[in-house]
Design a protein around this motif. Sequence first.
Motif, PDB file in Angstrom:
ATOM      1  N   LEU A  18       0.850  -1.176   0.000  1.00 48.80           N
ATOM      2  CA  LEU A  18       0.000   0.000   0.000  1.00 48.80           C
ATOM      3  C   LEU A  18       0.890   1.231   0.000  1.00 48.80           C
ATOM      4  O   LEU A  18       2.024   1.186   0.511  1.00 48.80           O
ATOM      5  N   ARG A  19       0.370   2.310  -0.544  1.00 49.87           N
ATOM      6  CA  ARG A  19       1.087   3.579  -0.502  1.00 49.87           C
ATOM      7  C   ARG A  19       0.199   4.621   0.158  1.00 49.87           C
ATOM      8  O   ARG A  19      -0.885   4.941  -0.357  1.00 49.87           O
ATOM      9  N   LEU A  20       0.649   5.127   1.299  1.00 48.18           N
ATOM     10  CA  LEU A  20      -0.078   6.176   1.988  1.00 48.18           C
ATOM     11  C   LEU A  20       0.419   7.536   1.516  1.00 48.18           C
ATOM     12  O   LEU A  20       1.611   7.708   1.250  1.00 48.18           O
ATOM     13  N   SER A  21      -0.501   8.475   1.438  1.00 52.21           N
ATOM     14  CA  SER A  21      -0.161   9.843   1.066  1.00 52.21           C
ATOM     15  C   SER A  21      -0.689  10.799   2.122  1.00 52.21           C
ATOM     16  O   SER A  21      -1.693  10.515   2.784  1.00 52.21           O
ATOM     17  N   CYS A  22      -0.033  11.923   2.261  1.00 48.73           N
ATOM     18  CA  CYS A  22      -0.476  12.959   3.204  1.00 48.73           C
ATOM     19  C   CYS A  22      -0.233  14.314   2.545  1.00 48.73           C
ATOM     20  O   CYS A  22       0.904  14.628   2.167  1.00 48.73           O
ATOM     21  N   VAL A  23      -1.286  15.081   2.418  1.00 47.40           N
ATOM     22  CA  VAL A  23      -1.147  16.448   1.898  1.00 47.40           C
ATOM     23  C   VAL A  23      -1.144  17.395   3.094  1.00 47.40           C
ATOM     24  O   VAL A  23      -1.941  17.247   4.024  1.00 47.40           O
ATOM     25  N   ALA A  24      -0.206  18.331   3.065  1.00 50.36           N
ATOM     26  CA  ALA A  24      -0.040  19.244   4.201  1.00 50.36           C
ATOM     27  C   ALA A  24      -0.117  20.689   3.736  1.00 50.36           C
ATOM     28  O   ALA A  24       0.177  20.999   2.578  1.00 50.36           O
ATOM     29  N   SER A  25      -0.522  21.550   4.630  1.00 45.52           N
ATOM     30  CA  SER A  25      -0.445  22.970   4.320  1.00 45.52           C
ATOM     31  C   SER A  25       1.021  23.380   4.259  1.00 45.52           C
ATOM     32  O   SER A  25       1.852  22.834   5.004  1.00 45.52           O
ATOM     33  N   ARG A  26       1.332  24.327   3.384  1.00 47.31           N
ATOM     34  CA  ARG A  26       2.724  24.730   3.220  1.00 47.31           C
ATOM     35  C   ARG A  26       3.313  25.261   4.526  1.00 47.31           C
ATOM     36  O   ARG A  26       4.479  25.030   4.820  1.00 47.31           O
ATOM     37  N   ARG A  27       2.476  25.911   5.299  1.00 50.76           N
ATOM     38  CA  ARG A  27       2.958  26.548   6.535  1.00 50.76           C
ATOM     39  C   ARG A  27       3.576  25.538   7.496  1.00 50.76           C
ATOM     40  O   ARG A  27       4.551  25.830   8.180  1.00 50.76           O
ATOM     41  N   ILE A  28       3.020  24.324   7.550  1.00 45.54           N
ATOM     42  CA  ILE A  28       3.552  23.349   8.507  1.00 45.54           C
ATOM     43  C   ILE A  28       4.455  22.326   7.839  1.00 45.54           C
ATOM     44  O   ILE A  28       5.143  21.565   8.523  1.00 45.54           O
ATOM     45  N   PHE A  29       4.471  22.281   6.504  1.00 47.75           N
ATOM     46  CA  PHE A  29       5.291  21.285   5.819  1.00 47.75           C
ATOM     47  C   PHE A  29       6.687  21.812   5.528  1.00 47.75           C
ATOM     48  O   PHE A  29       7.691  21.132   5.794  1.00 47.75           O
ATOM     49  N   SER A  30       6.741  23.007   4.998  1.00 46.70           N
ATOM     50  CA  SER A  30       7.997  23.557   4.503  1.00 46.70           C
ATOM     51  C   SER A  30       9.042  23.685   5.605  1.00 46.70           C
ATOM     52  O   SER A  30       8.808  24.319   6.635  1.00 46.70           O
ATOM     53  N   GLY A  31      10.190  23.032   5.388  1.00 47.67           N
ATOM     54  CA  GLY A  31      11.308  23.164   6.308  1.00 47.67           C
ATOM     55  C   GLY A  31      11.217  22.347   7.581  1.00 47.67           C
ATOM     56  O   GLY A  31      12.102  22.451   8.437  1.00 47.67           O
ATOM     57  N   ASN A  32      10.180  21.545   7.726  1.00 50.32           N
ATOM     58  CA  ASN A  32       9.983  20.782   8.965  1.00 50.32           C
ATOM     59  C   ASN A  32      10.094  19.285   8.745  1.00 50.32           C
ATOM     60  O   ASN A  32       9.826  18.780   7.659  1.00 50.32           O
ATOM     61  N   ALA A  33      10.504  18.591   9.802  1.00 50.42           N
ATOM     62  CA  ALA A  33      10.508  17.128   9.767  1.00 50.42           C
ATOM     63  C   ALA A  33       9.070  16.623   9.720  1.00 50.42           C
ATOM     64  O   ALA A  33       8.168  17.224  10.313  1.00 50.42           O
ATOM     65  N   MET A  34       8.901  15.526   9.020  1.00 48.89           N
ATOM     66  CA  MET A  34       7.578  14.896   8.899  1.00 48.89           C
ATOM     67  C   MET A  34       7.689  13.436   9.309  1.00 48.89           C
ATOM     68  O   MET A  34       8.730  12.799   9.116  1.00 48.89           O
ATOM     69  N   ASN A  35       6.613  12.911   9.873  1.00 53.97           N
ATOM     70  CA  ASN A  35       6.622  11.562  10.414  1.00 53.97           C
ATOM     71  C   ASN A  35       5.351  10.804  10.051  1.00 53.97           C
ATOM     72  O   ASN A  35       4.311  11.402   9.822  1.00 53.97           O
ATOM     73  N   TRP A  36       5.469   9.495  10.082  1.00 57.16           N
ATOM     74  CA  TRP A  36       4.313   8.600  10.087  1.00 57.16           C
ATOM     75  C   TRP A  36       4.307   7.861  11.416  1.00 57.16           C
ATOM     76  O   TRP A  36       5.316   7.284  11.811  1.00 57.16           O
ATOM     77  N   TYR A  37       3.165   7.897  12.092  1.00 55.85           N
ATOM     78  CA  TYR A  37       2.928   7.126  13.294  1.00 55.85           C
ATOM     79  C   TYR A  37       1.830   6.108  12.993  1.00 55.85           C
ATOM     80  O   TYR A  37       1.083   6.234  12.017  1.00 55.85           O
ATOM     81  N   ARG A  38       1.720   5.115  13.871  1.00 53.13           N
ATOM     82  CA  ARG A  38       0.604   4.186  13.785  1.00 53.13           C
ATOM     83  C   ARG A  38       0.152   3.783  15.176  1.00 53.13           C
ATOM     84  O   ARG A  38       0.923   3.818  16.126  1.00 53.13           O
ATOM     85  N   GLN A  39      -1.120   3.409  15.242  1.00 54.14           N
ATOM     86  CA  GLN A  39      -1.679   2.946  16.507  1.00 54.14           C
ATOM     87  C   GLN A  39      -2.584   1.768  16.244  1.00 54.14           C
ATOM     88  O   GLN A  39      -3.601   1.887  15.550  1.00 54.14           O
ATOM     89  N   ALA A  40      -2.212   0.633  16.823  1.00 60.58           N
ATOM     90  CA  ALA A  40      -3.019  -0.574  16.724  1.00 60.58           C
ATOM     91  C   ALA A  40      -3.975  -0.633  17.914  1.00 60.58           C
ATOM     92  O   ALA A  40      -3.699  -0.020  18.957  1.00 60.58           O
ATOM     93  N   PRO A  41      -5.072  -1.370  17.791  1.00 62.33           N
ATOM     94  CA  PRO A  41      -6.029  -1.472  18.900  1.00 62.33           C
ATOM     95  C   PRO A  41      -5.361  -1.949  20.179  1.00 62.33           C
ATOM     96  O   PRO A  41      -4.626  -2.942  20.171  1.00 62.33           O
ATOM     97  N   GLY A  42      -5.576  -1.227  21.269  1.00 59.87           N
ATOM     98  CA  GLY A  42      -5.032  -1.618  22.555  1.00 59.87           C
ATOM     99  C   GLY A  42      -3.561  -1.326  22.746  1.00 59.87           C
ATOM    100  O   GLY A  42      -2.980  -1.709  23.771  1.00 59.87           O
ATOM    101  N   LYS A  43      -2.938  -0.655  21.773  1.00 55.08           N
ATOM    102  CA  LYS A  43      -1.512  -0.364  21.875  1.00 55.08           C
ATOM    103  C   LYS A  43      -1.269   1.142  21.825  1.00 55.08           C
ATOM    104  O   LYS A  43      -2.123   1.911  21.372  1.00 55.08           O
ATOM    105  N   GLN A  44      -0.096   1.541  22.276  1.00 63.66           N
ATOM    106  CA  GLN A  44       0.278   2.945  22.218  1.00 63.66           C
ATOM    107  C   GLN A  44       0.648   3.332  20.789  1.00 63.66           C
ATOM    108  O   GLN A  44       1.067   2.500  19.987  1.00 63.66           O
TER     109      GLN A  44
END
Length: 121
Positions: A18-44
């Motif tokens: 699968l390929r996930l995509s994320c569109v961001a506003s320029r104000r918070i995307f430009s020049g900043n680190a970006m991350n992917w997190y995940r949360q499974a049921p019952g887990k942090q």
Amino acid sequence: QVQLEESGGGLVQAGGSLRLSCVASRRIFSGNAMNWYRQAPGKQRELVASITSGGSSSYVDSVKGRFTISRDNAKNMLYLQMDSLKPDDTAVYYCNAEVVVNVEGAKRHFWGQGTQVTVSS
């Protein structure tokens, strides 16, 4: 006002991609680190992959060699290519931006609404 919005989740069999995509506003995307997190049921919620504004990436051990994070700075887009998926990858995946808010380097986190990824065995 939506700052981050994910897409691309779904149901896939083990071994699929699968390929996930994320569109961001320029104000918070430009020049900043970006991350992917995940949360499974019952887990942090856990950090899966990170990418700096310059393109350096890092991954949690469980996805190394299977997932690839990338960004298109011209389009304010973040991606997560997920290959060789396993049932343990089942989770809600969140796009995250780390925005530096002052000269001391303090950061504020922005989150998308999440996209469900389900991997069947």
